[in-house]
Write an enzyme that holds these catalytic residues in place. Structure first.
Site: not given
Ligand code: CMP
Length: 138
Positions: A10, A50, A58, A86, A92, A103, A113, A116, A127
């Site tokens: 990211k 997304y 969010f 993963r 996450t 992470r 984070n 992805h 994807e």
């Molecule tokens: P990712 O694995 O890219 O998939 C969805 C993304 O949404 C996740 O990583 C985070 O970057 C974001 N995300 C998920 N949960 C939250 C949250 N509670 N607040 C803010 N961002 C979130």
């Protein structure tokens, strides 16, 4: 079972010069980088990626953070690649991720984070195809 999965470094990861660090973890784990490209998402491409999170509070901020700079998209291939990528990423929320995961070691917060990864076989198919044509994957 041999699988393909999509990974993304990211904008926060690219900005902090972490591409090599992350790819080196992938290679040490013996996952194969089958395709890779750097690009910058526009709003339509970020929102489309997304789309499953559209109703989440969010969503707007997630889309903004994904448009904030260059990203690296890549395809990983290998036995159980989806789960193995993963596991390398960790949870996450970096504050809940196991020590030694990307992470836990590198991410800023739950939104920025750093990486992805696709979460299942059907999402991995969607994807991977969102960023790569079949003849770009080796
Ligand atoms: P990712 O694995 O890219 O998939 C969805 C993304 O949404 C996740 O990583 C985070 O970057 C974001 N995300 C998920 N949960 C939250 C949250 N509670 N607040 C803010 N961002 C979130």
């Amino acid at each position: 079972m041999k699988e393909l999965t999509l990974g993304i470094i990211k904008p926060d990861g690219v900005r902090r010069n972490l591409i090599g660090n992350i790819f080196s973890r992938v290679e040490k784990a013996e996952l194969k980088i089958a395709a890779a490209r750097m690009l910058k998402l526009d709003r339509a491409k970020a929102e489309g990626f997304y789309a499953v999170h559209k109703a989440r509070p969010f969503f707007g901020s997630l889309v903004e953070s994904m448009m904030a700079g260059n990203i690296v998209v890549f395809v990983l291939s290998g036995d159980n690649a989806i789960t193995r990528w993963r596991e390398l990423m960790g949870a996450t929320d970096p504050s809940k991720a196991e020590k030694g995961t990307i992470r836990a070691d590198l991410a800023e917060n739950i939104e920025r984070n750093t990486v992805h990864g696709s979460d299942a076989l059907d999402t991995a198919k969607r994807e991977v195809a969102y960023f790569f044509k079949e003849d770009e994957i080796f």
